[in-house]
Design a protein around this motif. Sequence first.
Motif, short mmCIF file in Angstrom:
data_model
loop_
_atom_site.label_atom_id
_atom_site.label_comp_id
_atom_site.label_asym_id
_atom_site.label_seq_id
_atom_site.Cartn_x
_atom_site.Cartn_y
_atom_site.Cartn_z
N SER A 91 -3.16 -8.21 2.75
CA SER A 91 -2.11 -7.31 2.31
C SER A 91 -0.94 -8.13 1.74
O SER A 91 -0.30 -8.88 2.46
N HIS B 59 -4.65 0.08 -8.20
CA HIS B 59 -5.68 -0.13 -7.17
C HIS B 59 -6.43 -1.45 -7.35
O HIS B 59 -6.67 -2.16 -6.37
N THR B 60 -6.79 -1.77 -8.58
CA THR B 60 -7.53 -3.02 -8.79
C THR B 60 -6.65 -4.24 -8.51
O THR B 60 -7.15 -5.25 -8.01
N ASN C 65 -6.78 -10.89 -1.09
CA ASN C 65 -7.65 -10.99 0.09
C ASN C 65 -6.99 -10.35 1.31
O ASN C 65 -7.67 -9.87 2.20
N ASP D 131 -5.55 3.12 -11.99
CA ASP D 131 -6.64 2.16 -11.73
C ASP D 131 -6.10 0.74 -11.61
O ASP D 131 -6.55 -0.03 -10.75
N TYR E 91 -4.27 -4.33 -6.25
CA TYR E 91 -4.19 -4.42 -4.78
C TYR E 91 -5.49 -4.99 -4.21
O TYR E 91 -5.47 -5.80 -3.29
N GLU E 92 -6.60 -4.55 -4.76
CA GLU E 92 -7.91 -5.00 -4.27
C GLU E 92 -8.18 -6.47 -4.60
O GLU E 92 -9.03 -7.10 -3.98
N SER E 93 -7.45 -7.01 -5.57
CA SER E 93 -7.66 -8.41 -5.93
C SER E 93 -7.10 -9.39 -4.89
O SER E 93 -7.45 -10.56 -4.90
N HIS F 24 0.83 -1.21 0.00
CA HIS F 24 0.00 0.00 0.00
C HIS F 24 0.87 1.26 0.00
O HIS F 24 0.48 2.28 -0.56
#
Length: 170
Positions: free
Chosen positions: A134, A125-126, A132, A122, A128-130, A81
Amino acid sequence: MTSFSGYLPYAFALIIAIPFLVLLRQFVHAYIKLKNQEINLLSVKSNSENKTHSYERMTLFLERIKPSNLILRFDKNLAAHEFIFLTEKTINEEFEYNSSQQLYLTKNSWKNIVDSKNAVIDLLHTTYESFNNSPELDEFKTVFIMNYMNGEDYIAVTIEDLRREILIIA
């Protein structure tokens, strides 16, 4: 008739001076016209140089935001992050620094550059969001690169569009 003979030297001087004055006027007029053409040529050349410089700077910006170049930046001990935050901050700062270049680019090129920048952010971020949880930074970078490679290479397409446009200008 004596009064006219007093003006004869002046009339003679005037008759001799008129052709020289006409030639001098033509010379000055031609000189001013050439100088104006020179100024116009220099301003066109300067504008062309500005456009070329803008295309070069924006191509460099696009090269810098390629994921393969982004993953080489920053300390390897960062959390994923933190890497995303610093990368996004760097991209936005460099974009803002180069934003004045839009004056010399076509609207379509500028839109493609903005879209490429936003797509990279984008993707950060996507990706990182993929996950579950960190992820480790190396794992994140690997997935980030893979996601970019599996999608459309919009940065290469934008650079190629810039390349085509600069050939038209030059």
